[in-house]
Design an enzyme around this catalytic site. Structure first.
Site, PDB file in Angstrom:
ATOM      1  N   GLU A  10      52.226  59.416  32.998  1.00 51.32           N
ATOM      2  CA  GLU A  10      53.013  58.334  32.399  1.00 51.32           C
ATOM      3  C   GLU A  10      53.143  58.504  30.892  1.00 51.32           C
ATOM      4  O   GLU A  10      54.122  58.085  30.292  1.00 51.32           O
ATOM      5  CB  GLU A  10      52.371  56.989  32.775  1.00 51.32           C
ATOM      6  CG  GLU A  10      53.133  55.762  32.338  1.00 51.32           C
ATOM      7  CD  GLU A  10      52.714  55.302  30.947  1.00 51.32           C
ATOM      8  OE1 GLU A  10      53.524  54.665  30.262  1.00 51.32           O
ATOM      9  OE2 GLU A  10      51.577  55.604  30.552  1.00 51.32           O
ATOM     10  N   GLN A 100      42.386  44.625  28.442  1.00 48.90           N
ATOM     11  CA  GLN A 100      42.214  45.662  29.460  1.00 48.90           C
ATOM     12  C   GLN A 100      41.183  46.703  29.040  1.00 48.90           C
ATOM     13  O   GLN A 100      40.472  47.264  29.871  1.00 48.90           O
ATOM     14  CB  GLN A 100      43.544  46.359  29.733  1.00 48.90           C
ATOM     15  CG  GLN A 100      44.522  45.564  30.574  1.00 48.90           C
ATOM     16  CD  GLN A 100      45.806  46.351  30.832  1.00 48.90           C
ATOM     17  OE1 GLN A 100      45.920  47.516  30.456  1.00 48.90           O
ATOM     18  NE2 GLN A 100      46.756  45.710  31.474  1.00 48.90           N
ATOM     19  N   TYR A 282      52.424  46.251  39.195  1.00 50.29           N
ATOM     20  CA  TYR A 282      51.612  46.025  38.002  1.00 50.29           C
ATOM     21  C   TYR A 282      50.186  45.648  38.361  1.00 50.29           C
ATOM     22  O   TYR A 282      49.230  46.055  37.696  1.00 50.29           O
ATOM     23  CB  TYR A 282      52.260  44.960  37.122  1.00 50.29           C
ATOM     24  CG  TYR A 282      53.624  45.380  36.623  1.00 50.29           C
ATOM     25  CD1 TYR A 282      53.752  46.419  35.705  1.00 50.29           C
ATOM     26  CD2 TYR A 282      54.786  44.781  37.094  1.00 50.29           C
ATOM     27  CE1 TYR A 282      54.995  46.835  35.260  1.00 50.29           C
ATOM     28  CE2 TYR A 282      56.032  45.186  36.662  1.00 50.29           C
ATOM     29  CZ  TYR A 282      56.136  46.216  35.741  1.00 50.29           C
ATOM     30  OH  TYR A 282      57.374  46.639  35.318  1.00 50.29           O
ATOM     31  N   GLN A 286      46.572  47.787  37.526  1.00 53.53           N
ATOM     32  CA  GLN A 286      45.406  47.239  36.842  1.00 53.53           C
ATOM     33  C   GLN A 286      44.159  47.205  37.712  1.00 53.53           C
ATOM     34  O   GLN A 286      43.047  47.086  37.195  1.00 53.53           O
ATOM     35  CB  GLN A 286      45.727  45.833  36.329  1.00 53.53           C
ATOM     36  CG  GLN A 286      46.790  45.838  35.246  1.00 53.53           C
ATOM     37  CD  GLN A 286      46.935  44.493  34.566  1.00 53.53           C
ATOM     38  OE1 GLN A 286      45.981  43.741  34.401  1.00 53.53           O
ATOM     39  NE2 GLN A 286      48.152  44.169  34.167  1.00 53.53           N
ATOM     40  N   HIS A 307      52.598  54.605  36.215  1.00 56.00           N
ATOM     41  CA  HIS A 307      51.410  54.013  35.588  1.00 56.00           C
ATOM     42  C   HIS A 307      50.210  54.108  36.540  1.00 56.00           C
ATOM     43  O   HIS A 307      49.113  54.496  36.135  1.00 56.00           O
ATOM     44  CB  HIS A 307      51.670  52.545  35.256  1.00 56.00           C
ATOM     45  CG  HIS A 307      51.984  52.295  33.818  1.00 56.00           C
ATOM     46  ND1 HIS A 307      51.003  52.128  32.874  1.00 56.00           N
ATOM     47  CD2 HIS A 307      53.160  52.161  33.164  1.00 56.00           C
ATOM     48  CE1 HIS A 307      51.564  51.902  31.689  1.00 56.00           C
ATOM     49  NE2 HIS A 307      52.874  51.912  31.842  1.00 56.00           N
TER      50      HIS A 307
END
Length: 338
Positions: A10, A100, A282, A286, A307
């Site tokens: 990414e 994060q 998303y 995560q 990602h």
């Protein structure tokens, strides 16, 4: 020392954030070059510098090359110390992305912590606070820790000035399986704005109502914030299920009609609802980090993003764990950690 080419996969700031978090937990130092090489403005931005600085502050780690615009840095982890920490991005850089970086190390620390993060809370190319609070953290809390978040003040790009507060009661992360989302409990659409004409969020919601025609009118609302928290506008569409809540957001941008933004957001939400997977792209991205640090677990997701694939690659390098991503006959993907 682990060496990472930041132009691979990414190629964004996620590689820096996840590497810092994994380094603090595993004790493995790393060097990363070609940071954000695929971005229009390569190198570290202010929010990335703040994230790495936060990692250093909570642990006494050493980092060389940490300046805005830098394309290479070397990180040598220290020992994470729980406590109360305050970090200010200084611009509208995302507080969520700073979170994060330090959340998993503090979750695995020896005592409770409190974070006060100042900067952007609702930014392009970053999860808004609402996603962190209602989509991401409930899954983390199912794994054993207790993490609560509250927003004190919104901060929109480019002004920033927002503030969020995070309280962390640590625990070892337990593997869980996130396969079924369960029955749908409700849907909602909200346009939050400040410092802009009222007709802009109204146009967003009108288009969202048109594209999500099976949602009741009562599900849509406009919320105006004090003018000093903007200007800015964000459309947030939420689908709540028994086991997970998905939040899809669209940020107002200069030159982008409100209707186009709403159309894109509604299409993303419809795509998620029509699928059967637990996690949207998303959330899956995560959850790679906590699942790997838990040493196991599984989840179903829609088509994985670049990602997510990059997060998997970085996690493998630091932990050596087996992480598999397989496409199911139903079209969803199954991510397993073992």
């Amino acid at each position: 020392m682990i060496t990472i080419d930041g132009s691979e996969g990414e190629g964004g700031g996620q590689m820096v954030r996840n590497s810092c978090a994994l380094s603090l937990v595993t004790g493995e130092p790393f060097r990363i070059s070609n940071i954000r090489a695929k971005r229009s403005k390569p190198g570290l931005m202010r929010q990335h510098v703040t994230a790495v600085e936060a990692a250093c502050v909570i642990s006494g780690s050493e980092c060389s090359g940490l300046t805005v615009g830098a394309s290479e840095l070397e990180f040598r982890p220290g020992r994470v110390t729980p406590g109360e920490y305050r970090c200010a991005v200084g611009t509208a850089g995302s507080t969520g992305l700073v979170l994060q970086t330090v959340l998993m190390p503090l979750i695995l620390a020896e005592g409770p912590s409190r974070l006060i993060l100042e900067g952007g809370t609702h930014n392009m190319l970053a999860p808004p606070f609402d996603f962190i609070e209602r989509t991401f953290l409930p899954v983390i809390n199912r794994m054993g820790p207790s993490v609560s978040a509250r927003i004190v003040r919104h901060g929109f790009y480019p002004r920033g000035g927002g503030r969020i507060e995070i309280d962390i009661t640590p625990a070892l992360l337990a593997p869980i399986d996130c396969i079924e989302r369960g029955e749908q409990l409700g849907v909602s659409g909200q346009a939050v704005f400040t410092g802009l004409p009222f007709e802009i969020p109204e146009r967003m919601l009108a288009r969202a109502r048109r594209d999500l025609s099976d949602w009741p009118d009562s599900a849509f609302a406009v919320r105006e914030l004090p003018a000093d928290q903007g200007p800015g506008v964000i459309l947030m569409l939420e689908a709540q299920y028994a086991n997970v809540t998905e939040v899809v957001s669209g940020f107002g941008q200069l030159g982008v009609p409100a209707e186009r933004l709403a159309k894109t957001s509604a299409a993303r939400m419809k795509g998620y609802i029509e699928a059967s997977a637990f996690a949207g792209p998303y959330l899956a991205d995560q959850l790679v980090l906590p699942f790997v640090l838990a040493g196991g677990g599984s989840l179903t997701t829609v088509k994985p993003s670049q990602h997510t694939l990059t997060a998997i690659d970085i996690a493998k390098r630091f932990t050596g764990r087996r992480i598999e991503l397989t496409r199911q006959d139903s079209g969803e993907h199954l991510l397993t950690v073992g």
